[in-house]
Scaffold this motif. Structure first.
Motif: not given
Length: 532
Positions: A299-306
């Motif tokens: 559930g960790n965000i490994v590639i941030k929304p961009q």
């Protein structure tokens, strides 16, 4: 006269439906002796003087042609169902009558049971001919794990293969779910019972779905959850929606936000995203405030929304990690990132296709096409007027090369950037088996290896796929006649037949000059071509 014509038409339609669907066999026009097109459990249907029978692979008549219809099934090897004089019965594959054709209907129960119907009542007869249950029930279903549901006085229960009542008919409805598990309905609520009649889940839910890999969706009060086949609540009914599980995870929705749960019921991500994709190679795309990012299975965000999340694409799932790299876009330009989020190909391209199974993608820049691999390495610079991935059959078959065009002709470039086929063909398709490639020139097909060696110059009207079920032989059509070639392009079965089917149980139906029979994989005639 009109009445006779009507009867004739009905008979013709019934004949076509019978041998086109029920029997998985197709027959030629009515004649003295008509042969079926595939063997089923060692026997093949034939029709003689308007009646049906079955012969074996030695052309011996096993079931005499005395039936109006015969219904073989690959799932049940010991017997076939048959119709005679508008009544139904069953015959063993050795030709012995098991159930005399005196019933209004018959059905396959399991490998040793036949469901019979008389005067709208259902009963059971064993394949030895013994009556297990005289016709008395309103319904008996097909058996699973030696049990079936039955209906009596408008209610449903469970019966075993010996005719013993396992569960009395007290339920409003019972349906088979999976592997001897039944969904039951009481007071419009759904529950589960096992093949012993033991209640797994009391009727308490608005619905229970089918079990897939031991898990099923449940609904209660308009909310969805997940239950195991043993009755354990994996996820309580609290979501507005739960998808099917894919790669071990399901998407959840609550208040128009999306998240994930695992097959263990663990909440991987609370419903907090605007939308989500599916997990591939350990990562799933998420959308937050119109931007695309990725989370891992914790559930960790490994590639941030961009990245651009709403870019129009004809390729579904373009931004997912189908391989160890993903195509993403930024400011309407495409690039490639790896699973750590590092950019391996800068955002300088007008378009990048998805990566195929061989790890290749097509790039486009300034209306020119090239090739890139998973590492972001440019294999071929964008210098071609057109390129496409080597795929066939809706992307199920892929080649380790890319197809390019020069003018109106197609050629092929391998994964190292080497031209293996010069642009001289009208169409190129991968056949996948041993890297073979089908090429077309005009309306003729040929065969080329993955290194570009021509095995067969384009001369066939058609070249099929090298299916394992056909012994890795490909069907070909030459001058209107059909045959088979092997992986070297050599003719194994001479194109001489007007009609061929696929191999079934080692034999191939063929037809020549209006006569039908069967041959083996070497082209040897096993059943003489004497039938219609």
């Amino acid at each position: 006269m009109k009445s006779q014509m009507k009867i004739w038409i009905i008979g013709l339609v019934s004949f076509c439906m019978l041998f086109g669907t029920s029997l998985s066999s197709t027959f030629a026009a009515t004649s003295k002796k008509v042969l079926g097109i595939e063997f089923i459990n060692g026997l093949v249907l034939f029709k003689e003087n308007g009646k049906y029978g079955m012969i074996d692979k030695k052309e011996k008549t096993v079931i005499k042609p005395v039936y109006d219809e015969i219904y073989p099934s690959r799932s049940f090897k010991n017997f076939v169902l048959a119709k005679k004089n508008k009544k139904y019965g069953a015959v063993s594959v050795k030709g012995k009558v098991i159930v005399s054709p005196v019933y209004d209907s018959v059905e396959y129960g399991n490998s040793s049971l036949i469901i019979v119907v008389k005067n709208k009542k259902y009963g059971l007869i064993s394949t030895s001919g013994k009556t297990i249950v005289s016709p008395k029930y309103e319904k008996i279903s097909r058996f699973s794990n030696e049990v079936a549901y039955y209906k009596q006085n408008g209610k449903y229960g469970i019966i075993n293969s010996k005719g013993k009542i396992i569960l009395k008919a007290n339920y409003e409805k019972i349906t088979a779910n999976t592997n001897g598990i039944f969904t039951v309905v009481q007071n419009k609520k759904y529950g589960l019972v096992d093949h012993n009649g033991k209640v797994i889940v009391k009727p308490a839910y608005s619905s229970i779905g089918s079990f897939i890999n031991g898990l099923a969706h449940i609904r209660d009060g308009g909310k969805y959850g997940v239950i195991s086949i043993t009755g354990n609540i994996i996820s309580p009914p609290k979501y507005d929606y739960i998808s099917t599980f894919f790669n071990g995870y399901a998407q959840t929705r609550f208040n128009n936000k999306f998240g994930f749960i695992s097959t263990k019921g663990k909440v991987v991500a609370e419903p907090s995203f605007d939308s989500v994709g599916v997990f591939r190679n350990g990562l799933a795309p998420i959308k937050v405030n119109g931007l695309l990012g990725f989370i891992d299975t914790t559930g960790n965000i490994v590639i941030k929304p961009q990245y651009d999340a709403d870019y129009e694409s004809d390729e579904g799932g373009l931004f997912e990690f189908w391989q160890d790299a993903a195509v993403v876009s930024k400011n309407e330009k495409f690039g490639i990132i790896n699973k750590k989020g590092a950019v391996v190909l800068d955002f300088n391209y007008d378009y990048i296709s998805h990566f195929n199974q061989k790890g290749l993608a097509v790039i486009r820049q300034n209306h020119k096409y090239g090739i890139v691999n998973l590492a972001g390495k440019i294999i071929v610079k964008p210098t071609y007027d057109y390129m496409r991935l080597a795929s066939y059959a809706d992307g199920e078959i892929n080649g380790d090369f890319v197809i390019y065009k020069k003018g109106s002709k197609e050629g092929a470039i391998d994964s190292k950037g080497k031209i293996i086929i010069t642009a001289k063909y009208d169409r190129i398709d991968p056949l996948e088996y041993k890297g073979l490639i089908r090429v077309m020139k005009g309306s003729k097909y040929g065969l080329v290896t993955s290194s570009g060696k021509v095995l067969v110059e384009p001369k066939y009207s058609e070249i099929g796929l090298f299916y394992p079920s056909n012994y890795h032989l490909a069907s070909v059509v030459y001058k209107g006649k059909s045959g088979f070639i092997n992986e070297q392009g050599k003719i194994v079965i001479q194109p001489q037949y007007d009609q061929i089917n696929s191999f079934h149980e080692g034999l191939l139906y063929v037809k020549k000059d209006g006569k039908a029979g069967f041959i083996d994989k070497n082209g040897k005639v096993v059943i003489k071509l004497i039938y219609k």
